[in-house]
Scaffold this motif. Sequence first.
Motif, short mmCIF file in Angstrom:
data_model
loop_
_atom_site.label_atom_id
_atom_site.label_comp_id
_atom_site.label_asym_id
_atom_site.label_seq_id
_atom_site.Cartn_x
_atom_site.Cartn_y
_atom_site.Cartn_z
N ALA A 153 -7.12 13.65 1.30
CA ALA A 153 -5.51 14.09 1.68
C ALA A 153 -5.63 15.55 0.89
O ALA A 153 -5.61 15.58 -0.54
CB ALA A 153 -4.47 13.14 0.81
N ILE A 154 -5.19 16.30 1.59
CA ILE A 154 -4.67 17.65 1.00
C ILE A 154 -3.41 17.64 1.63
O ILE A 154 -2.80 17.85 2.22
CB ILE A 154 -5.30 19.18 2.23
N ASP A 155 -3.18 17.93 -0.33
CA ASP A 155 -1.73 17.89 -0.83
C ASP A 155 -1.92 19.65 -0.68
O ASP A 155 -2.36 20.22 -1.31
CB ASP A 155 -1.29 17.20 -1.72
N SER A 175 -12.31 23.59 4.25
CA SER A 175 -12.56 23.50 5.55
C SER A 175 -13.59 22.63 5.71
O SER A 175 -13.90 21.98 6.23
CB SER A 175 -12.80 24.87 6.17
N GLU A 176 -14.26 23.00 4.29
CA GLU A 176 -15.77 22.11 4.41
C GLU A 176 -16.01 20.42 4.36
O GLU A 176 -16.74 19.95 4.61
CB GLU A 176 -16.53 22.66 3.28
N THR A 197 2.28 30.17 9.38
CA THR A 197 2.27 29.65 8.02
C THR A 197 1.58 28.17 8.97
O THR A 197 0.36 27.87 8.22
CB THR A 197 3.02 28.97 7.11
N HIS A 198 1.92 27.44 9.25
CA HIS A 198 1.50 26.10 9.90
C HIS A 198 0.05 26.61 11.07
O HIS A 198 -0.74 25.60 10.56
CB HIS A 198 2.98 26.10 10.97
N THR A 199 0.64 27.51 11.71
CA THR A 199 -1.06 28.23 12.79
C THR A 199 -2.20 28.51 11.80
O THR A 199 -3.00 27.80 10.97
CB THR A 199 -0.87 29.15 13.62
N GLU A 200 -1.55 28.75 10.52
CA GLU A 200 -3.02 29.26 9.48
C GLU A 200 -3.55 28.08 8.86
O GLU A 200 -4.66 28.18 8.51
CB GLU A 200 -2.42 30.43 8.68
N ILE A 201 -2.40 27.49 8.40
CA ILE A 201 -2.87 26.03 7.88
C ILE A 201 -4.23 24.58 9.03
O ILE A 201 -5.13 24.97 8.52
CB ILE A 201 -1.76 24.94 7.29
N ALA A 202 -3.91 25.13 10.42
CA ALA A 202 -4.75 24.29 10.72
C ALA A 202 -6.26 24.96 10.84
O ALA A 202 -6.71 24.55 11.24
CB ALA A 202 -3.75 24.47 11.85
N GLN A 203 -6.06 26.08 11.29
CA GLN A 203 -6.73 27.22 11.57
C GLN A 203 -7.97 26.99 10.53
O GLN A 203 -9.11 27.13 9.98
CB GLN A 203 -7.05 28.62 11.97
N ARG A 204 -7.34 27.40 9.18
CA ARG A 204 -8.42 28.05 7.86
C ARG A 204 -9.03 26.39 7.17
O ARG A 204 -9.72 25.41 6.42
CB ARG A 204 -7.51 27.99 7.13
N LEU A 205 -8.00 24.90 7.82
CA LEU A 205 -8.82 24.30 7.58
C LEU A 205 -9.12 23.07 8.58
O LEU A 205 -9.35 21.83 8.34
CB LEU A 205 -7.21 22.59 7.26
#
Length: 621
Positions: A153-155, A175-176, A197-205
């Motif tokens: 879980a990434i809070d 992301s690893e 921000t939503h898009t960046e969270i999905a990409q970076r994680l």
Amino acid sequence: MSGAPLETSPEPVPSSATRDAVTEVLRRVFGYDSFRGEQEDIITHVADGGDALVLMPTGGGKSLCYQIPALVRPGVGVVVSPLIALMQDQVDALRNLGVRAGFLNSTQDSNSRREVETAFLDGELDLLYLAPERLRLDSTVHLLDRGKVALFAIDEAHCVSQWGHDFRPDYLGLSELHERWPDVPRIALTATATKATHTEIAQRLNLGGAKHFVASFDRPNIQYRIVPKASPTKQLLDLIRTEHAGETGIVYCLSRATVEKTAQFLCDNGIAAVPYHAGLDARTRTTNQSRFLREDGLIVVATIAFGMGIDKPDVRFVAHLDLPKSVEGYYQETGRAGRDGQPSTAWLAYGLTDVISQRKLIENSEGDTAHRRKLNLHLDAMLALCETVECRRVQLLNYFGQTGEACGNCDTCITPPESWDGTVAAQKLLSTVYRLDKERNQHFGAGQVVDILLGKQTEKVTQHRHDQLSVYGKGTELKEGAWRGVVRQLLAQGLLDVGGEYGTLSLTGGSDEVLFKGRKVMMRREPEKVARASYSRPSKAPAVEMSPEAAPVFEALRAWRGASAKEQGVPAYVIFHDATLRQIAAIRPRQLSDLEGITGIGETKLERYGQQILDTLADLP
């Protein structure tokens, strides 16, 4: 008002067995009969092994979305959280529920870490909290390899976004997780994210294939109010005395000095308050945070360093004495009010000096032009929220890509502001800045420009022969406060700029459109004076009323809870929320079976506290 999931991949429908399992844990461990909103769908999806990205407002029940799957799935749920100072409280709350929880962070000595690591390897933990920097250590990675991980879980997932308001570099390495443990489901959660921000969270994680759940960002129990800044500390004192006397609150200030001064001002006026900022020594910060969590009616005055992850449910107001840097930051900070769903207030005092200060901070900030442009976009959105004549709640929802109707419960709905055609006033003020620049090659701040328009004979006006300008004395139709409002709104609309060490005014590309191309400028009318607070409790979430007979029972239960919390060294809400005590007070149970089914009383709490509750009630008349 939930948004549609983004770029979801097909996944199997959760089995009825999974739904039965998570519902049973909800009732047995947490003492709740039903899920809220999309909780059940999120929990069953993750419990069945799916990845999820969850955007859910503060108080929406995000923690259950990973805690229950961790209890249902084999192994240990690993929670990555930046909230080192609060991990002990989070673990205490879980242990109070009978959940086996532990944490690993830099505050522990080697013996404490070894005990937690051993418990993890022996399968004696349900949940393990980790600070993100721990995952950079080979020892932590090897530890997780040797044990059984149920989920990651990434809070506070917005911390991974450099577009967001609270970037933490340590989050970039998360992301690893998928690369090293590809079969372990991941759930990333945040209470605040724009589409970018939503898009960046999905990409970076690396969550492109995850199922996205976007709950409504509406918090109907919070009443949003933004007032003209006059004497902010006195305005704050008036708010507390007239609407929130004896209640818990958070006051946010931009600087450490203002934090200290405001906390002392409140104490001097009989209000219990403590300061919190990064300049205090660690012991003082820890003590003040602990007092805030454990005491009723205490106010903490803080910089934005305070509050993330605070689970105190009964914060009745959040006040800002300085302008937040972004709508995301404002939303997250105000979201710390009213987590229990009861009526609460989000109050902000806002003025011209705030705009000038924020523009100067951006101009002097580290980073390249693109970074400063990003900061200015954040500030522009915050200024638009302050200056709107429309419903503030609708404006907030629009910022996060959601829609809503006028709430009837924010200040602009309750007392609709007037708008006026400020084109001529804008032209006069911009002309003054233009003439100072073009005719004299001079740059001054707002005060001098307003003095020129009002025809004042100040020392500075005389010294610089500004009384000889053609615009001198041409603005006497407005008072000084109104002119300062014109400056503020021109800055907010990008028709005027501010810069330099002294906050001097300059024209923008938009200024020419007003001066020479007939652009119309509508403005929000400034009130003659700041009115006293005259607001009632938010109407959409009425306070829970108790019968006259139940009220003293409730207070007796609160006293018992406070004593028990003090004895255990935990916040009172870790034992029971007020809502649970209200239910108990209403039915006055006589035997343990009467406590079953009351919201918030699971098996462990019934066993641990049930008899104490009955004994407390038996002592009442």
